[in-house]
Motif scaffolding. Structure first.
Motif, PDB file in Angstrom:
ATOM      1  N   VAL A  24       0.848  -1.190   0.000  1.00  0.00           N
ATOM      2  CA  VAL A  24       0.000   0.000   0.000  1.00  0.00           C
ATOM      3  C   VAL A  24       0.885   1.243   0.000  1.00  0.00           C
ATOM      4  O   VAL A  24       1.834   1.348   0.769  1.00  0.00           O
ATOM      5  N   THR A  25       0.552   2.179  -0.872  1.00  0.00           N
ATOM      6  CA  THR A  25       1.358   3.395  -1.022  1.00  0.00           C
ATOM      7  C   THR A  25       0.752   4.561  -0.233  1.00  0.00           C
ATOM      8  O   THR A  25      -0.386   4.491   0.224  1.00  0.00           O
ATOM      9  N   LYS A  26       1.523   5.645  -0.133  1.00  0.00           N
ATOM     10  CA  LYS A  26       1.000   6.860   0.490  1.00  0.00           C
ATOM     11  C   LYS A  26      -0.240   7.342  -0.245  1.00  0.00           C
ATOM     12  O   LYS A  26      -1.216   7.765   0.375  1.00  0.00           O
ATOM     13  N   ALA A  27      -0.206   7.273  -1.556  1.00  0.00           N
ATOM     14  CA  ALA A  27      -1.355   7.715  -2.356  1.00  0.00           C
ATOM     15  C   ALA A  27      -2.601   6.890  -2.037  1.00  0.00           C
ATOM     16  O   ALA A  27      -3.704   7.446  -1.933  1.00  0.00           O
ATOM     17  N   ASN A  28      -2.445   5.584  -1.864  1.00  0.00           N
ATOM     18  CA  ASN A  28      -3.584   4.735  -1.483  1.00  0.00           C
ATOM     19  C   ASN A  28      -4.150   5.168  -0.133  1.00  0.00           C
ATOM     20  O   ASN A  28      -5.371   5.227   0.046  1.00  0.00           O
ATOM     21  N   ILE A  29      -3.280   5.445   0.810  1.00  0.00           N
ATOM     22  CA  ILE A  29      -3.714   5.858   2.145  1.00  0.00           C
ATOM     23  C   ILE A  29      -4.426   7.203   2.079  1.00  0.00           C
ATOM     24  O   ILE A  29      -5.484   7.395   2.693  1.00  0.00           O
ATOM     25  N   ILE A  30      -3.889   8.134   1.319  1.00  0.00           N
ATOM     26  CA  ILE A  30      -4.531   9.447   1.165  1.00  0.00           C
ATOM     27  C   ILE A  30      -5.920   9.289   0.565  1.00  0.00           C
ATOM     28  O   ILE A  30      -6.894   9.884   1.056  1.00  0.00           O
ATOM     29  N   ASP A  31      -6.062   8.490  -0.479  1.00  0.00           N
ATOM     30  CA  ASP A  31      -7.371   8.258  -1.086  1.00  0.00           C
ATOM     31  C   ASP A  31      -8.350   7.673  -0.078  1.00  0.00           C
ATOM     32  O   ASP A  31      -9.504   8.081  -0.013  1.00  0.00           O
ATOM     33  N   HIS A  32      -7.888   6.730   0.713  1.00  0.00           N
ATOM     34  CA  HIS A  32      -8.740   6.113   1.726  1.00  0.00           C
ATOM     35  C   HIS A  32      -9.190   7.150   2.763  1.00  0.00           C
ATOM     36  O   HIS A  32     -10.364   7.203   3.131  1.00  0.00           O
ATOM     37  N   CYS A  33      -8.261   7.996   3.208  1.00  0.00           N
ATOM     38  CA  CYS A  33      -8.596   9.011   4.204  1.00  0.00           C
ATOM     39  C   CYS A  33      -9.581  10.031   3.649  1.00  0.00           C
ATOM     40  O   CYS A  33     -10.500  10.457   4.349  1.00  0.00           O
ATOM     41  N   ARG A  34      -9.420  10.411   2.406  1.00  0.00           N
ATOM     42  CA  ARG A  34     -10.344  11.365   1.784  1.00  0.00           C
ATOM     43  C   ARG A  34     -11.765  10.803   1.766  1.00  0.00           C
ATOM     44  O   ARG A  34     -12.716  11.499   2.093  1.00  0.00           O
ATOM     45  N   CYS A  35     -11.907   9.556   1.390  1.00  0.00           N
ATOM     46  CA  CYS A  35     -13.234   8.932   1.325  1.00  0.00           C
ATOM     47  C   CYS A  35     -13.861   8.830   2.706  1.00  0.00           C
ATOM     48  O   CYS A  35     -15.052   9.087   2.873  1.00  0.00           O
ATOM     49  N   ARG A  36     -13.106   8.445   3.686  1.00  0.00           N
ATOM     50  CA  ARG A  36     -13.617   8.277   5.053  1.00  0.00           C
ATOM     51  C   ARG A  36     -13.944   9.625   5.681  1.00  0.00           C
ATOM     52  O   ARG A  36     -14.897   9.748   6.416  1.00  0.00           O
ATOM     53  N   GLU A  37     -13.149  10.640   5.391  1.00  0.00           N
ATOM     54  CA  GLU A  37     -13.314  11.942   6.024  1.00  0.00           C
ATOM     55  C   GLU A  37     -14.626  12.604   5.611  1.00  0.00           C
ATOM     56  O   GLU A  37     -15.249  13.289   6.413  1.00  0.00           O
ATOM     57  N   VAL A  38     -15.057  12.400   4.384  1.00  0.00           N
ATOM     58  CA  VAL A  38     -16.273  13.041   3.899  1.00  0.00           C
ATOM     59  C   VAL A  38     -17.468  12.687   4.775  1.00  0.00           C
ATOM     60  O   VAL A  38     -18.334  13.505   5.058  1.00  0.00           O
ATOM     61  N   SER A  39     -17.502  11.464   5.290  1.00  0.00           N
ATOM     62  CA  SER A  39     -18.647  11.013   6.079  1.00  0.00           C
ATOM     63  C   SER A  39     -18.628  11.502   7.530  1.00  0.00           C
ATOM     64  O   SER A  39     -19.650  11.491   8.175  1.00  0.00           O
ATOM     65  N   GLN A  40     -17.496  11.948   8.057  1.00  0.00           N
ATOM     66  CA  GLN A  40     -17.344  12.380   9.453  1.00  0.00           C
ATOM     67  C   GLN A  40     -18.081  11.428  10.397  1.00  0.00           C
ATOM     68  O   GLN A  40     -19.129  11.753  10.935  1.00  0.00           O
ATOM     69  N   PRO A  41     -17.541  10.248  10.583  1.00  0.00           N
ATOM     70  CA  PRO A  41     -18.244   9.217  11.346  1.00  0.00           C
ATOM     71  C   PRO A  41     -18.595   9.620  12.771  1.00  0.00           C
ATOM     72  O   PRO A  41     -17.814  10.268  13.449  1.00  0.00           O
ATOM     73  N   PHE A  42     -19.810   9.276  13.178  1.00  0.00           N
ATOM     74  CA  PHE A  42     -20.295   9.449  14.552  1.00  0.00           C
ATOM     75  C   PHE A  42     -20.333  10.913  14.997  1.00  0.00           C
ATOM     76  O   PHE A  42     -20.333  11.193  16.179  1.00  0.00           O
ATOM     77  N   ASN A  43     -20.344  11.861  14.055  1.00  0.00           N
ATOM     78  CA  ASN A  43     -20.317  13.290  14.396  1.00  0.00           C
ATOM     79  C   ASN A  43     -19.187  13.608  15.367  1.00  0.00           C
ATOM     80  O   ASN A  43     -19.328  14.415  16.284  1.00  0.00           O
ATOM     81  N   ALA A  44     -18.090  12.970  15.173  1.00  0.00           N
ATOM     82  CA  ALA A  44     -16.948  13.126  16.073  1.00  0.00           C
ATOM     83  C   ALA A  44     -16.280  14.479  15.880  1.00  0.00           C
ATOM     84  O   ALA A  44     -16.241  15.028  14.788  1.00  0.00           O
ATOM     85  N   VAL A  45     -15.736  14.997  16.960  1.00  0.00           N
ATOM     86  CA  VAL A  45     -14.923  16.204  16.909  1.00  0.00           C
ATOM     87  C   VAL A  45     -13.545  15.849  16.373  1.00  0.00           C
ATOM     88  O   VAL A  45     -12.937  16.598  15.629  1.00  0.00           O
ATOM     89  N   PHE A  46     -13.068  14.667  16.738  1.00  0.00           N
ATOM     90  CA  PHE A  46     -11.714  14.231  16.379  1.00  0.00           C
ATOM     91  C   PHE A  46     -11.760  12.796  15.862  1.00  0.00           C
ATOM     92  O   PHE A  46     -12.394  11.943  16.471  1.00  0.00           O
TER      93      PHE A  46
END
Length: 123
Positions: A24-46
């Motif tokens: 897994v590359t840095k680019a793969n990790i960045i793509d994964h984080c971008r997708c997950r971040e959009v949803s802001q799980p559990f209305n979390a602050v952090f």
């Protein structure tokens, strides 16, 4: 994948642990984080996403509501951390720490601020 949800002073903190393959590359990790971040799980602050190369050693940090590991006390876990992404949803701050070898053996190779990428992606 494991997750831990914590509440501190009425703020929700969510930590996710992921197992990744060595390829897994840095680019793969960045793509994964971008997708997950959009949803802001559990209305979390952090939110923190911690990427391990070995699921046996994928454990949460001993200190609550943080993504920081103690390299002396948690040495075994830190030897398998490849990247950590953190996001503060109230301030818009986000970073990806990518480790060339692992968390235990050195500083991050590069630090990406992903919040500007996220704003562009949401437009």
């Amino acid at each position: 994948m494991k997750k831990r949800i914590e509440t501190v002073d009425f703020n929700v903190y969510v930590l996710f642990l992921f197992k990744i393959e060595p390829t897994v590359t840095k680019a793969n990790i960045i793509d994964h984080c971008r997708c997950r971040e959009v949803s802001q799980p559990f209305n979390a602050v952090f939110n923190a996403f911690i990427f391990f190369t070995d699921d046996v050693h994928a454990v949460f940090p001993k200190n609550k509501a943080t993504y920081i590991y103690d390299s002396l006390e948690e040495e075994e876990a830190t030897k398998y951390i490849k990247a950590i992404y953190v996001s503060n949803n109230s301030s818009g701050f986000s970073k990806l720490f990518h480790y060339p070898i692992n968390y235990f053996y050195g500083e991050p190779e590069e630090i990406y601020y992903l919040d500007d990428f996220m704003k562009k992606q949401l437009k």
